[in-house]
Design a protein around this motif. Structure first.
Motif, short mmCIF file in Angstrom:
data_model
loop_
_atom_site.label_atom_id
_atom_site.label_comp_id
_atom_site.label_asym_id
_atom_site.label_seq_id
_atom_site.Cartn_x
_atom_site.Cartn_y
_atom_site.Cartn_z
N GLU A 156 9.66 -14.21 -1.44
CA GLU A 156 9.31 -14.79 -0.13
C GLU A 156 9.55 -13.74 0.96
O GLU A 156 10.50 -12.98 0.90
CB GLU A 156 10.15 -16.03 0.15
CG GLU A 156 9.84 -17.22 -0.74
CD GLU A 156 8.45 -17.78 -0.47
OE1 GLU A 156 8.03 -17.79 0.73
OE2 GLU A 156 7.77 -18.17 -1.43
N PRO A 157 8.69 -13.68 1.99
CA PRO A 157 8.83 -12.64 3.03
C PRO A 157 10.20 -12.70 3.72
O PRO A 157 10.77 -13.77 3.91
CB PRO A 157 7.70 -12.98 4.02
CG PRO A 157 6.70 -13.73 3.20
CD PRO A 157 7.49 -14.52 2.19
N MET A 158 10.70 -11.52 4.10
CA MET A 158 11.96 -11.40 4.83
C MET A 158 11.70 -10.69 6.15
O MET A 158 10.93 -9.73 6.20
CB MET A 158 12.98 -10.58 4.03
CG MET A 158 13.32 -11.07 2.66
SD MET A 158 14.50 -9.96 1.85
CE MET A 158 14.66 -10.73 0.24
N ARG A 159 12.35 -11.15 7.21
CA ARG A 159 12.23 -10.50 8.53
C ARG A 159 13.43 -9.59 8.70
O ARG A 159 14.57 -10.05 8.87
CB ARG A 159 12.19 -11.55 9.63
CG ARG A 159 11.80 -10.99 10.99
CD ARG A 159 10.31 -10.66 11.01
NE ARG A 159 9.90 -10.15 12.32
CZ ARG A 159 8.67 -9.72 12.59
NH1 ARG A 159 7.75 -9.75 11.63
NH2 ARG A 159 8.36 -9.28 13.78
N ILE A 160 13.22 -8.28 8.65
CA ILE A 160 14.30 -7.31 8.73
C ILE A 160 13.91 -6.19 9.68
O ILE A 160 12.83 -5.61 9.55
CB ILE A 160 14.61 -6.72 7.33
CG1 ILE A 160 15.05 -7.83 6.37
CG2 ILE A 160 15.69 -5.64 7.43
CD1 ILE A 160 15.25 -7.35 4.96
N ALA A 161 14.80 -5.89 10.64
CA ALA A 161 14.59 -4.80 11.60
C ALA A 161 13.23 -4.91 12.29
O ALA A 161 12.53 -3.91 12.50
CB ALA A 161 14.72 -3.45 10.90
N ARG A 185 10.55 -6.12 11.17
CA ARG A 185 9.40 -6.01 10.26
C ARG A 185 9.49 -7.09 9.20
O ARG A 185 10.58 -7.51 8.80
CB ARG A 185 9.37 -4.63 9.60
CG ARG A 185 9.21 -3.49 10.61
CD ARG A 185 9.29 -2.15 9.94
NE ARG A 185 8.27 -1.97 8.93
CZ ARG A 185 8.08 -0.84 8.24
NH1 ARG A 185 8.87 0.20 8.46
NH2 ARG A 185 7.12 -0.76 7.34
N GLN A 186 8.33 -7.52 8.75
CA GLN A 186 8.27 -8.52 7.68
C GLN A 186 8.06 -7.79 6.36
O GLN A 186 7.09 -7.06 6.18
CB GLN A 186 7.13 -9.51 7.94
CG GLN A 186 7.13 -10.68 6.96
CD GLN A 186 6.39 -11.88 7.50
OE1 GLN A 186 6.76 -12.41 8.55
NE2 GLN A 186 5.35 -12.31 6.80
N ASP A 234 16.16 4.04 3.06
CA ASP A 234 15.92 5.34 3.70
C ASP A 234 14.99 5.22 4.90
O ASP A 234 15.14 5.94 5.89
CB ASP A 234 15.33 6.32 2.68
CG ASP A 234 16.33 6.70 1.59
OD1 ASP A 234 17.53 6.44 1.79
OD2 ASP A 234 15.90 7.23 0.55
N THR A 235 14.04 4.30 4.83
CA THR A 235 13.04 4.17 5.90
C THR A 235 13.59 3.42 7.11
O THR A 235 13.42 3.85 8.26
CB THR A 235 11.79 3.44 5.38
OG1 THR A 235 11.25 4.17 4.27
CG2 THR A 235 10.74 3.33 6.48
N LEU A 236 14.26 2.31 6.88
CA LEU A 236 14.71 1.44 7.97
C LEU A 236 16.17 1.63 8.34
O LEU A 236 16.63 1.11 9.36
CB LEU A 236 14.47 -0.03 7.59
CG LEU A 236 13.01 -0.41 7.31
CD1 LEU A 236 12.90 -1.89 6.97
CD2 LEU A 236 12.11 -0.07 8.50
N GLY A 237 16.94 2.33 7.50
CA GLY A 237 18.34 2.58 7.81
C GLY A 237 19.28 1.67 7.03
O GLY A 237 18.89 0.66 6.46
N HIS A 238 20.57 2.06 7.04
CA HIS A 238 21.55 1.34 6.24
C HIS A 238 21.81 -0.06 6.76
O HIS A 238 22.12 -0.97 5.97
CB HIS A 238 22.86 2.13 6.19
CG HIS A 238 22.75 3.41 5.41
ND1 HIS A 238 22.52 3.42 4.06
CD2 HIS A 238 22.81 4.71 5.80
CE1 HIS A 238 22.46 4.68 3.63
NE2 HIS A 238 22.63 5.48 4.68
N ALA A 239 21.75 -0.26 8.07
CA ALA A 239 21.97 -1.61 8.61
C ALA A 239 20.91 -2.57 8.09
O ALA A 239 21.22 -3.71 7.71
CB ALA A 239 21.95 -1.58 10.13
N ALA A 240 19.65 -2.12 8.07
CA ALA A 240 18.58 -2.95 7.52
C ALA A 240 18.79 -3.17 6.03
O ALA A 240 18.54 -4.25 5.50
CB ALA A 240 17.22 -2.29 7.77
N GLY A 241 19.28 -2.12 5.35
CA GLY A 241 19.56 -2.27 3.92
C GLY A 241 20.62 -3.31 3.66
O GLY A 241 20.51 -4.12 2.73
#
Length: 505
Positions: A436-441, A443-444, A374-381
């Motif tokens: 482990e951290p993920m880099r998405i949109a 943001r980490q 919901d926060t970052l959008g469906h593409a980020a999801g």
């Protein structure tokens, strides 16, 4: 990681596995024996046999010296539909026949109340056709080899005949190479270029091109592969109206071989044969002469047809695999779909009933995925789901199966697990990998998951029951703090039965 499917996916896979086995054989006898063994395994049949000229040439399922040849010949002739198998009893029997120079039949018999389904009968017919093609080619190859040996001893008297035999020998060798490339799932463009290059080499012509109908406009065709062409097919794709395509257009529209066209600007002769995808004419393979006055003899026409038939086999296989992959795999992550996973799980549970060990199921649910979506959008999801799938698979063996059940739910099947601790080690690796951290949109992010573990019990055959247990254990892991795993115990099921909120299975 290995994935398996049911239905049409199984059908296409079984035919390709049979093709891979028989393509490696060097003579008719070994090909027939390999085919019956593969067919019996694929259809889970007690008996498989090849009957040619009313003789059983290969068979599995009977003790040595106790093969009821007359009964198998009767099944091949549609005179009976059952066979008595020692130690098993009366089994349902079916036969698929083929024509050609030596008519034959592929016979299978299986114990059980239901017999063979329509889909299984279609698979048997497909296996029979593939076996016929292989036996015919092996028979021809052996005959040509013997003739070549005789001709080499008389080379001074038979130089012209020897050259012809050598050419046909090279044709068969090229076609076997193409078959192996298809069965080993080489990339389709590579297989098509391989066929075009072989056709040009054997026919000795100036150019060979493969034209296919445009998916969006069947009245347009596009050049997709070739050899000796003036254009680079990898960099540009020439198109033209089907009605203006000369020899190849005529072959596509008529569905037959067209010989002698001189529609090109140089006035050179050409010939073309149609190619098919699943029985439908979808394009044409055309050769253009390299010199004026070139005439095509009947053996060269037959050679072109052989190459066109193998183009059809490559197209049908590639498109079938692609359609089955789309039907049984998740479009976002590429993992197995829920239906494919449950089918594979049911198959593995059935094997455990025959001493195949226990099955462990991990049910994985991402924590707070909805908030991220919901926060970052469906593409980020979707990106998060793809990374999650990759990290899950990275912790598995090739024999394990992973699937996306929908939303943020994943499932993993572990084969031959001896104790809950073995599955717990895998779950722990998955949880640590996901953390482990993920880099998405831009943001980490750090995500966690809750995992439920359930092991099959003796006699369990219902995949939904095992999924439900793992789901209950996952729900308990969420209640106990998230970012952890819990192993199913019977008291968990009692707790849910006594009034706790039921998980969604």
């Amino acid at each position: 990681m290995t994935t398996f499917g049911g239905g049409a996916y199984h059908d296409g896979q079984q035919l390709l596995e049979l093709l891979a086995v028989v393509s490696e054989c060097s003579d008719e006898v070994s090909a027939a024996h390999a085919a019956v063994e593969r067919a019996a395994t694929a259809l889970e049949a007690e008996v498989a046999a090849v009957v040619i000229d009313d003789e059983v040439t290969a068979v599995v399922g009977f003790p040595v010296g106790r093969v009821p040849a007359a009964d198998l010949v009767a099944v091949a002739g549609r005179e009976r539909d059952n066979v008595d198998v020692p130690g098993v009893g009366r089994c349902h029997a079916i036969a698929a026949d083929w024509g050609g120079g030596r008519p034959g039949h592929l016979v299978l018999a299986r114990w059980g109340a239901q017999g063979f389904s329509v889909e299984e009968r279609n698979v048997v017919r497909g296996m029979a056709r593939l076996l016929e093609l292989t036996l015919t080619m092996l028979r021809t190859l052996q005959a040509e080899h013997e003739m070549r040996e005789r001709s080499e001893r008389q080379a001074a008297e038979n130089a012209e005949l020897l050259a012809s035999l050598q050419q046909r020998q090279r044709l068969l060798e090229h076609l076997f190479d193409v078959q192996r490339a298809i069965s080993r799932r080489r990339p389709l463009p590579q297989v098509l270029d391989m066929i075009a290059a072989a056709a040009r080499q054997l026919l000795g012509d100036g150019a060979v091109g493969l034209w296919l109908r445009d998916d969006s406009d069947p009245q347009q065709i596009s050049l997709v592969a070739g050899a000796g062409l003036a254009v680079d097919v990898e960099r540009e794709t020439p198109t033209m109206p089907l009605a203006e395509a000369g020899t190849v257009g005529a072959a596509i529209m008529s569905g037959g071989v067209v010989v002698g066209g001189d529609d090109n600007t140089e006035g050179l002769a050409s010939m073309a044969a149609p190619v098919h995808d699943s029985g439908t004419v979808t394009g044409g393979l055309v050769v253009v002469a390299d010199r004026p006055g070139r005439l095509y003899a009947p053996p060269e026409v037959q050679m072109l047809q052989s190459f066109a038939e193998h183009v059809s086999l490559a197209l049908t296989d590639a498109n079938t695999v692609d359609r089955m992959h789309q039907a049984f795999h998740d479009s976002v992550t590429g993992l197995a779909s829920r239906s494919l996973f449950l089918d594979r799980l049911a198959h593995q549970l059935e094997l455990t009933g025959h001493g195949g060990g226990r099955v462990a199921l991990l049910f994985i649910d991402l924590d707070r995925f909805k908030a991220i979506n919901d926060t970052l959008g469906h593409a980020a999801g979707d990106t998060l789901l793809t990374i999650t799938a990759d990290r899950i698979v990275a912790q598995l063996r090739d024999s394990d199966v992973a699937a996306r059940f929908g939303g943020d739910e994943f499932a993993v099947m572990l084969q031959n697990v001896s104790a809950p601790g073995d599955a717990a080690k895998v779950a722990d690796r998955i949880l640590r990998g996901l953390h482990e951290p993920m880099r998405i949109a831009g943001r980490q992010l750090q995500v966690s998951a809750s995992v439920g573990i359930a092991l099959s019990t003796h006699g369990m055959t219902d995949p939904a029951a095992l999924v439900r247990r793992a789901d209950i254990a996952m729900y308990r892991a969420k209640r106990n703090g998230r970012g952890r795993y819990d192993v199913f115990a019977d008291e968990m099921l009692l707790a849910f039965t006594d009034g706790e909120t039921q998980p969604t299975v």
